[in-house]
Design a protein around this motif. Structure first.
Motif, PDB file in Angstrom:
ATOM      1  N   MET A   1      41.681  48.494  33.139  1.00 53.05           N
ATOM      2  CA  MET A   1      41.786  47.646  34.324  1.00 53.05           C
ATOM      3  C   MET A   1      42.513  48.371  35.452  1.00 53.05           C
ATOM      4  O   MET A   1      42.102  48.312  36.616  1.00 53.05           O
ATOM      5  N   ALA A   2      43.586  49.062  35.117  1.00 54.81           N
ATOM      6  CA  ALA A   2      44.354  49.793  36.130  1.00 54.81           C
ATOM      7  C   ALA A   2      43.534  50.934  36.718  1.00 54.81           C
ATOM      8  O   ALA A   2      43.558  51.161  37.930  1.00 54.81           O
ATOM      9  N   GLU A   3      42.792  51.655  35.878  1.00 49.71           N
ATOM     10  CA  GLU A   3      41.950  52.752  36.363  1.00 49.71           C
ATOM     11  C   GLU A   3      40.883  52.231  37.321  1.00 49.71           C
ATOM     12  O   GLU A   3      40.620  52.841  38.358  1.00 49.71           O
ATOM     13  N   GLN A   4      40.269  51.098  36.970  1.00 53.80           N
ATOM     14  CA  GLN A   4      39.251  50.514  37.852  1.00 53.80           C
ATOM     15  C   GLN A   4      39.860  50.093  39.178  1.00 53.80           C
ATOM     16  O   GLN A   4      39.279  50.320  40.237  1.00 53.80           O
ATOM     17  N   GLN A   5      41.034  49.495  39.105  1.00 55.49           N
ATOM     18  CA  GLN A   5      41.695  49.045  40.334  1.00 55.49           C
ATOM     19  C   GLN A   5      42.072  50.245  41.208  1.00 55.49           C
ATOM     20  O   GLN A   5      41.896  50.227  42.424  1.00 55.49           O
ATOM     21  N   MET A   6      42.562  51.301  40.582  1.00 54.10           N
ATOM     22  CA  MET A   6      42.975  52.485  41.345  1.00 54.10           C
ATOM     23  C   MET A   6      41.782  53.214  41.958  1.00 54.10           C
ATOM     24  O   MET A   6      41.909  53.822  43.012  1.00 54.10           O
ATOM     25  N   SER A   7      40.631  53.129  41.300  1.00 53.07           N
ATOM     26  CA  SER A   7      39.448  53.799  41.832  1.00 53.07           C
ATOM     27  C   SER A   7      38.733  52.942  42.868  1.00 53.07           C
ATOM     28  O   SER A   7      37.784  53.398  43.498  1.00 53.07           O
ATOM     29  N   GLY A   8      39.175  51.703  43.005  1.00 51.45           N
ATOM     30  CA  GLY A   8      38.570  50.805  43.973  1.00 51.45           C
ATOM     31  C   GLY A   8      37.333  50.091  43.456  1.00 51.45           C
ATOM     32  O   GLY A   8      36.649  49.407  44.192  1.00 51.45           O
ATOM     33  N   LYS A   9      37.063  50.246  42.163  1.00 52.88           N
ATOM     34  CA  LYS A   9      35.884  49.610  41.566  1.00 52.88           C
ATOM     35  C   LYS A   9      36.335  48.436  40.699  1.00 52.88           C
ATOM     36  O   LYS A   9      36.980  48.608  39.688  1.00 52.88           O
ATOM     37  N   GLN A  10      35.996  47.249  41.133  1.00 55.77           N
ATOM     38  CA  GLN A  10      36.316  46.045  40.375  1.00 55.77           C
ATOM     39  C   GLN A  10      35.103  45.620  39.560  1.00 55.77           C
ATOM     40  O   GLN A  10      33.973  45.865  39.967  1.00 55.77           O
ATOM     41  N   GLN A  11      35.327  44.984  38.433  1.00 53.00           N
ATOM     42  CA  GLN A  11      34.215  44.502  37.595  1.00 53.00           C
ATOM     43  C   GLN A  11      33.593  43.292  38.218  1.00 53.00           C
ATOM     44  O   GLN A  11      34.126  42.463  38.786  1.00 53.00           O
TER      45      GLN A  11
END
Length: 67
Positions: free
Chosen positions: A57-67
């Motif tokens: 979840m943190a990696e997705q948030q940091m990359s700007g890609k949300q599910q």
């Protein structure tokens, strides 16, 4: 250093996540189970999967890609 929560308001969400992961792992009665009677492996699976999902979840948030 005391074991102090960084974000106390997240406690309920983390507990819900723990129950959902336990259900996914086949531990449908995890909330009522005596955690002292579970094996270290069973408890470790729940904590390990929680950590894995939180990192994802943190990696997705940091990359700007949300599910």
């Amino acid at each position: 250093m005391a074991n102090k929560k960084a974000v106390p308001a997240a406690k309920q969400a983390l507990n819900q996540m723990k129950l959902e992961i336990a259900n996914e792992l086949g531990m449908s009665n995890y909330q009522q189970a005596d955690k002292g009677n579970l094996t270290a492996r069973e408890n470790g699976y729940v904590g390990g999967y929680m950590t894995k999902k939180l990192v994802e979840m943190a990696e997705q948030q940091m990359s700007g890609k949300q599910q």
